[in-house]
Design a protein around this motif. Structure first.
Motif, PDB file in Angstrom:
ATOM      1  N   LYS A  87       0.846  -1.208   0.000  1.00 36.47           N
ATOM      2  CA  LYS A  87       0.000   0.000   0.000  1.00 36.47           C
ATOM      3  C   LYS A  87       0.879   1.255   0.000  1.00 36.47           C
ATOM      4  O   LYS A  87       0.629   2.200  -0.754  1.00 36.47           O
ATOM      5  CB  LYS A  87      -0.903  -0.028   1.229  1.00 36.47           C
TER       6      LYS A  87
ATOM      7  N   SER B  82     -10.384  -0.346  -7.179  1.00 31.95           N
ATOM      8  CA  SER B  82     -10.729   1.024  -7.560  1.00 31.95           C
ATOM      9  C   SER B  82     -10.578   2.007  -6.408  1.00 31.95           C
ATOM     10  O   SER B  82     -10.125   3.139  -6.594  1.00 31.95           O
ATOM     11  CB  SER B  82     -12.153   1.076  -8.112  1.00 31.95           C
ATOM     12  N   ASN B  83     -10.937   1.577  -5.187  1.00 31.13           N
ATOM     13  CA  ASN B  83     -10.829   2.500  -4.050  1.00 31.13           C
ATOM     14  C   ASN B  83      -9.375   2.798  -3.699  1.00 31.13           C
ATOM     15  O   ASN B  83      -9.016   3.938  -3.369  1.00 31.13           O
ATOM     16  CB  ASN B  83     -11.559   1.925  -2.827  1.00 31.13           C
ATOM     17  N   VAL B  84      -8.500   1.792  -3.823  1.00 26.32           N
ATOM     18  CA  VAL B  84      -7.075   2.004  -3.561  1.00 26.32           C
ATOM     19  C   VAL B  84      -6.467   2.861  -4.663  1.00 26.32           C
ATOM     20  O   VAL B  84      -5.660   3.765  -4.399  1.00 26.32           O
ATOM     21  CB  VAL B  84      -6.327   0.660  -3.458  1.00 26.32           C
TER      22      VAL B  84
ATOM     23  N   THR C 119      -7.949   5.095  -6.510  1.00 28.94           N
ATOM     24  CA  THR C 119      -8.394   6.473  -6.308  1.00 28.94           C
ATOM     25  C   THR C 119      -7.565   7.163  -5.235  1.00 28.94           C
ATOM     26  O   THR C 119      -7.171   8.329  -5.377  1.00 28.94           O
ATOM     27  CB  THR C 119      -9.881   6.498  -5.920  1.00 28.94           C
ATOM     28  N   GLU C 120      -7.264   6.446  -4.171  1.00 28.84           N
ATOM     29  CA  GLU C 120      -6.472   7.003  -3.074  1.00 28.84           C
ATOM     30  C   GLU C 120      -5.052   7.334  -3.509  1.00 28.84           C
ATOM     31  O   GLU C 120      -4.522   8.410  -3.199  1.00 28.84           O
ATOM     32  CB  GLU C 120      -6.448   6.016  -1.915  1.00 28.84           C
TER      33      GLU C 120
END
Length: 265
Positions: A188, A230-232, A234-235
């Motif tokens: 991450k 998709s959420n990662v 976007t972040e």
């Protein structure tokens, strides 16, 4: 380079008097002209990212990919000529499938990278063939050696890395990658760092617009290669854009400081 290589750059099988193979060097130039490609091996997996340059505003970007899955536990990102890269992806998929059928286990990263490298090198040995204008970064997560990152160059050279950057502005990216601690870095964190680097080295004035494409093979993905959720994504895009804005503001502050008149004593 063309003046020096006259007569010696007509085929990949010809050496110049100085020991250079110009066709291979020209293939390297094709890689340098493409968007930046970055790979990072972390403690829990491998992350791949690419600066996917958009050359036409009417392009449907979902049809234009530079990251491909070669098997459940491996993936490739392509820097350079995309059609050449697809050929290597097809070869990698065939090798991975054949190994799984013959031995019943996923192909180890070392074996897959070497087989791609041998195939790439074969195209530098015959006058009627041309080298692949591609540098491909291979991410693998197997049970024996854990997460691994390899890079195969147009010459067929294949090396294993903690982190690697190829393509446009690769040297700038490598300078920033050298500052990372790969023993403690998570996927991450690496994804955010890759996004920040790509956004910072992208020149909005000189370069075409781009779209960030990223994937990983890690513990969070059950050791399977897949595009970032998709959420990662976007972040990490937001983090990259923020880093680019801060970098621009720092440059503007430096220019203002240099332009300020000197005080009289």
């Amino acid at each position: 380079m063309s003046a020096v290589g006259v007569g010696y750059d007509l085929g990949a099988s010809t050496y110049s008097p100085t020991g250079r193979v110009f066709q291979v060097e020209y293939a390297g130039k094709a890689v340098e002209n493409s968007g930046a490609v970055i790979g990072v091996r972390c403690r829990d997996g491998v992350v791949l990212g690419v600066e996917k340059l958009i050359h036409n505003k009417m392009l449907v970007t979902s049809s234009y990919r530079r990251i491909f899955t070669t098997s459940n536990n491996s993936g490739v990102v392509i820097g350079g000529l995309l059609p050449d890269g697809r050929q290597l992806v097809t070869r990698a998929r065939e090798e991975a499938s054949s190994y799984k059928s013959n031995f019943g286990i996923p192909i180890p990263g070392k074996v897959l990278s070497q087989r791609i490298a041998l195939f790439t090198h074969a195209y530098t040995e015959y006058w009627h063939l041309r080298p692949f204008g591609v540098s491909c970064c291979l991410a693998v997560y197997d049970e024996v050696n854990g997460p691994q990152l390899y890079c195969v160059e147009p010459s067929g050279e294949c090396l294993r890395y903690h982190a690697i950057a190829v393509g446009k502005n690769a040297q700038q990216a490598r300078v920033q990658l050298e500052k990372l601690n790969f023993e403690t870095l998570t996927c991450k964190e690496a994804a955010i760092k890759i996004a920040e680097i790509i956004y910072q080295i992208h020149d909005e004035v000189k370069d075409k617009p781009f779209e960030l494409e990223m994937s990983w093979v890690c513990d969070a993905s059950q050791k399977k290669h897949q595009l970032l959720p998709s959420n990662v994504l976007t972040e990490v895009k937001a983090a990259g854009a923020k880093a680019a804005e801060e970098d621009d503001s720092d440059d503007e502050d430096d220019e203002d400081g240099n332009d300020a008149p000197a005080k009289k004593e």
